[in-house]
Write an enzyme that holds these catalytic residues in place. Sequence first.
Site, PDB file in Angstrom:
ATOM      1  N   ASP A 115      32.877  33.264  26.064  1.00  7.17           N
ATOM      2  CA  ASP A 115      31.958  32.661  27.151  1.00  7.17           C
ATOM      3  C   ASP A 115      30.683  32.315  27.070  1.00  7.17           C
ATOM      4  O   ASP A 115      30.117  33.370  26.082  1.00  7.17           O
ATOM      5  CB  ASP A 115      32.298  33.794  28.184  1.00  7.17           C
ATOM      6  CG  ASP A 115      31.297  33.424  29.628  1.00  7.17           C
ATOM      7  OD1 ASP A 115      31.505  32.129  30.110  1.00  7.17           O
ATOM      8  OD2 ASP A 115      30.541  34.228  30.056  1.00  7.17           O
TER       9      ASP A 115
ATOM     10  N   GLU B  26      34.643  27.095  26.354  1.00 11.49           N
ATOM     11  CA  GLU B  26      34.629  26.294  27.556  1.00 11.49           C
ATOM     12  C   GLU B  26      34.293  24.723  27.249  1.00 11.49           C
ATOM     13  O   GLU B  26      33.956  24.483  26.240  1.00 11.49           O
ATOM     14  CB  GLU B  26      33.518  26.726  28.452  1.00 11.49           C
ATOM     15  CG  GLU B  26      33.649  28.052  28.816  1.00 11.49           C
ATOM     16  CD  GLU B  26      32.213  28.594  29.254  1.00 11.49           C
ATOM     17  OE1 GLU B  26      31.723  28.068  30.437  1.00 11.49           O
ATOM     18  OE2 GLU B  26      31.551  29.221  28.780  1.00 11.49           O
TER      19      GLU B  26
ATOM     20  N   CYS C 273      39.647  37.342  38.609  1.00 14.45           N
ATOM     21  CA  CYS C 273      39.968  38.494  37.959  1.00 14.45           C
ATOM     22  C   CYS C 273      40.847  38.289  37.100  1.00 14.45           C
ATOM     23  O   CYS C 273      41.835  37.544  37.393  1.00 14.45           O
ATOM     24  CB  CYS C 273      40.523  39.517  39.191  1.00 14.45           C
ATOM     25  SG  CYS C 273      41.083  41.053  38.637  1.00 14.45           S
TER      26      CYS C 273
ATOM     27  N   CYS D  70      44.426  40.361  37.812  1.00 11.41           N
ATOM     28  CA  CYS D  70      45.347  39.941  38.927  1.00 11.41           C
ATOM     29  C   CYS D  70      45.098  38.439  39.467  1.00 11.41           C
ATOM     30  O   CYS D  70      46.089  38.273  40.230  1.00 11.41           O
ATOM     31  CB  CYS D  70      45.159  40.815  40.411  1.00 11.41           C
ATOM     32  SG  CYS D  70      43.739  40.507  41.201  1.00 11.41           S
TER      33      CYS D  70
ATOM     34  N   CYS E  22      36.856  43.592  40.895  1.00  6.86           N
ATOM     35  CA  CYS E  22      37.877  42.521  41.688  1.00  6.86           C
ATOM     36  C   CYS E  22      37.908  43.239  43.158  1.00  6.86           C
ATOM     37  O   CYS E  22      38.221  44.396  43.281  1.00  6.86           O
ATOM     38  CB  CYS E  22      39.137  42.482  41.262  1.00  6.86           C
ATOM     39  SG  CYS E  22      40.312  41.799  42.263  1.00  6.86           S
TER      40      CYS E  22
ATOM     41  N   CYS F 232      42.071  44.108  43.439  1.00  5.83           N
ATOM     42  CA  CYS F 232      42.670  45.167  42.889  1.00  5.83           C
ATOM     43  C   CYS F 232      41.877  46.369  42.303  1.00  5.83           C
ATOM     44  O   CYS F 232      42.237  47.305  41.770  1.00  5.83           O
ATOM     45  CB  CYS F 232      43.613  44.509  41.740  1.00  5.83           C
ATOM     46  SG  CYS F 232      42.746  44.143  40.119  1.00  5.83           S
TER      47      CYS F 232
ATOM     48  N   ASP G 171      30.785  38.859  31.927  1.00 11.94           N
ATOM     49  CA  ASP G 171      30.943  37.905  30.726  1.00 11.94           C
ATOM     50  C   ASP G 171      32.198  37.958  30.335  1.00 11.94           C
ATOM     51  O   ASP G 171      33.041  37.038  29.778  1.00 11.94           O
ATOM     52  CB  ASP G 171      30.027  38.016  29.765  1.00 11.94           C
ATOM     53  CG  ASP G 171      28.313  37.393  30.497  1.00 11.94           C
ATOM     54  OD1 ASP G 171      28.615  36.749  31.556  1.00 11.94           O
ATOM     55  OD2 ASP G 171      27.526  37.672  29.990  1.00 11.94           O
TER      56      ASP G 171
HETATM   57 ZN   LIG Z   1      41.927  41.825  40.540  1.00 12.89          ZN
END
Ligand SMILES: [Zn+2]
Length: 300
Positions: free
Chosen positions: A84, A168, A235, A238, A254, A257, A264
């Site tokens: 990233d 990316e 996230c 999840c 998140c 979760c 990053d």
């Molecule tokens: Zn999550």
Amino acid sequence: MAVEEARQGQPDPNHLQVKRLNRRWGAVKLPKFGWVRFRWTRPLGGTVRNATVLRDGGRWYIAFCVEDGLPEAAPNGQPPVGVDRGVVNAVTCSDGWAKDRELVTPGEAKRLRRLQQQLARQKKGSKRRAVTKAKLARLNARIRNRRNDLCVWVANRLTRRHGLVVVEDLNIKDMTAFAKGTIEAPGRQVRQKAGLNRAILNKGWSRLVLALEHAGRYHGCSVVMVNPAYTSQTCSACGHCASENRESQAVFRCVACGQLDHADVNAAKNILAAGLAVTGRGDLAGRRSVKRQPPVTEVG
Ligand SMILES: [Zn+2]
């Protein structure tokens, strides 16, 4: 920013004779120029195919394109990694490794600004303007060299330690959305630094990808580009995607979760997952085995 780069291709190999004069100097016979001396900075490593003479920041350089005859390296079997482009750290990996380097010192930033203002005031075609332009070119060349050095260094390290590097694809990314503030910088200094670094790194990103592909050839590592949309908001544990997940510039929490990660690193994990899906190594992405590795931070 004026990039003064005079390029002159010298495509005919019959005209290219290169000889070494001593440890530090070499000479090349260029058509229409005759023998031109140059600083011998590194081994040629193959037969010279062509040469490019370029001028950068008032200095002249010569680059040789050589045929090394080496076959492409076999896959090195190392684990895959996602990368990233951070705002505070130039490069952050899915395994938690990060690298940054000050590309412009505060003094240089000040001088850059002042020279640009000066240039704007000066009359076109004047001698003073030419002097200012040369100063700017020299300063920009220094910054560019520093960035190139970082790119090559990072590329070398990543391609040696990984069999797949996922990055990316900036051609896809909506840059305006990125700048508008999906990322909130906590302090003014950070924001300033981030702004400048980002501007420079955006320019250097394609340079890094190029360096990765080049180094990857030698180290048996492949490079894959993926669409980076939502990688900073999703996230990695999840898959819940919401802008609220991004607690601050550095923290990702998140809301679904409770997963807590460096922002990053979380983005890099998503980039890795996207890359594994693209390359058909989805079994890894499905098990999420790569992603559960605890972040290891190394200072290098
Ligand atoms: Zn999550």
